[in-house]
Design a protein around this motif. Structure first.
Motif, PDB file in Angstrom:
ATOM      1  N   THR A   1      15.551   6.476   5.861  1.00 35.71           N
ATOM      2  CA  THR A   1      14.854   7.343   5.965  1.00 35.71           C
ATOM      3  C   THR A   1      15.356   8.329   7.201  1.00 35.71           C
ATOM      4  OG1 THR A   1      13.405   6.900   4.401  1.00 35.71           O
ATOM      5  CG2 THR A   1      12.875   8.665   5.975  1.00 35.71           C
TER       6      THR A   1
ATOM      7  N   SER B   1      13.822   2.581   5.296  1.00 40.22           N
ATOM      8  CA  SER B   1      12.728   3.337   3.761  1.00 40.22           C
ATOM      9  C   SER B   1      11.349   2.407   3.961  1.00 40.22           C
ATOM     10  CB  SER B   1      13.158   3.885   2.977  1.00 40.22           C
ATOM     11  OG  SER B   1      12.182   4.839   2.353  1.00 40.22           O
ATOM     12  N   LYS B   2      10.130   2.881   3.979  1.00 45.39           N
ATOM     13  CA  LYS B   2       9.295   1.875   3.416  1.00 45.39           C
ATOM     14  C   LYS B   2       8.480   1.944   1.858  1.00 45.39           C
ATOM     15  CE  LYS B   2       6.729   4.346   7.111  1.00 45.39           C
ATOM     16  NZ  LYS B   2       5.174   5.215   8.472  1.00 45.39           N
ATOM     17  N   THR B   3       9.861   2.387   1.047  1.00 45.78           N
ATOM     18  CA  THR B   3       9.299   1.682  -0.391  1.00 45.78           C
ATOM     19  C   THR B   3       9.896   0.930  -0.973  1.00 45.78           C
ATOM     20  OG1 THR B   3      11.416   3.491  -0.735  1.00 45.78           O
ATOM     21  CG2 THR B   3       9.439   4.741  -0.595  1.00 45.78           C
ATOM     22  N   THR B   4       9.618   0.238  -1.955  1.00 45.16           N
ATOM     23  CA  THR B   4      10.327  -0.993  -1.673  1.00 45.16           C
ATOM     24  C   THR B   4      11.335  -0.596  -3.557  1.00 45.16           C
ATOM     25  OG1 THR B   4       8.139  -1.052  -3.794  1.00 45.16           O
ATOM     26  CG2 THR B   4       7.879  -2.424  -1.184  1.00 45.16           C
TER      27      THR B   4
ATOM     28  N   LYS C   1      18.709   2.789   1.566  1.00 45.89           N
ATOM     29  CA  LYS C   1      17.523   2.370   1.996  1.00 45.89           C
ATOM     30  C   LYS C   1      17.169   2.584   3.113  1.00 45.89           C
ATOM     31  CE  LYS C   1      14.281  -1.110   0.539  1.00 45.89           C
ATOM     32  NZ  LYS C   1      14.088  -2.480   1.131  1.00 45.89           N
TER      33      LYS C   1
END
Length: 261
Positions: A140, A82-85, A138
């Protein structure tokens, strides 16, 4: 030596041309009308299904489904980071639905609208209970559904859910079971399974149900229009019976794909 009578900037048409043949719109009784008995199948019959997995080589998993005038292609990419932290213990399932400009009777603008998002939400809600996202922290998973030809929103939701479930299985993503989906409509005093666009326009109410027949659980229900509780229960029971038949088609498609690879 250049030819003076030849135009290089244009493509000359054929010497003979013929007028295109369109569907007959006259009142000769060939077209189905509201109040007429169902044409071509019984009230409890669904449209024949063609389903094949693994058609898109660039995707991790893919599927193509065709039910007469409803044609949908689905591609799955992932799982990937996932690109989110922010750390999430469960993975994320994203669904995006797009209509081709020629999929409907009137040309659609290639811009996502409320109808696309509504179908995407219904497909996502049908698939999330079946995918084991707790094993993919984590991560997607992106699902892209392309409607090539549309013959009713209920049919798009049902066919899109089945194609997406087969594409997830083709991608090797662990699931609790395959998600089969079917729709029903109240027309007159009867329940018509798998309604087309013409039948859906005259229906009092319609319902789309998604379930995992292998576990006997329902993952999502989407209902529109006016429908009494007894009619809704009857529609759900009829959809569950049809989902068992659809589930066998999905399993057979995955078996044939695995044997050919």
């Amino acid at each position: 030596m250049a030819q003076s009578n030849f135009d290089r900037r244009r493509i000359n048409g054929p010497d003979e041309s013929f007028q295109p043949v369109f569907e007959s719109d006259d009142g000769n009784g060939s077209r189905w009308k509201a109040g007429d008995p169902r044409k071509g199948r019984m009230a409890q019959d669904i449209r024949p299904i063609f389903l094949q997995a693994g058609l898109i080589n660039q995707a991790n998993g893919s599927a193509y489904i065709e039910t007469e005038k409803t044609k949908i292609a689905c591609a799955v990419y992932g799982p990937r980071q996932s690109k989110t932290t922010v750390y999430n213990e469960k993975g994320r399932l994203n669904v995006e639905v797009k209509f081709t400009p020629f999929s409907c009777t009137r040309r659609r603008v290639p811009i996502r609208d409320a109808e696309d998002r509504s179908i995407a939400v219904q497909i996502q809600q049908a698939l999330v209970p079946a995918v084991r996202l707790e094993l993919l922290p984590k991560s997607t998973i992106d699902i892209f559904v392309t409607v090539i030809e549309n013959d009713g929103i209920e049919g798009c939701i049902a066919a899109g859910s089945a194609a997406a479930s087969v594409a997830l299985a083709d991608a090797g993503i662990e699931m609790l079971g395959l998600v089969a989906s079917c729709s029903a409509a109240i027309i007159g005093n009867e329940i018509w399974m798998d309604p087309t666009e013409e039948e859906g326009q005259v229906a009092v109410g319609s319902l789309a149900l998604a379930s995992m027949p292998a576990l006997g659980t329902i993952t999502n229900i989407w209902q529109t229009g006016s429908m009494s509780p007894d009619e809704a229960i009857s529609c759900m029971e009829a959809c569950q019976k049809c989902c068992e038949d659809i589930h066998s088609v999905m399993a057979q498609s995955l078996l044939e794909t695995s044997q050919n690879t």
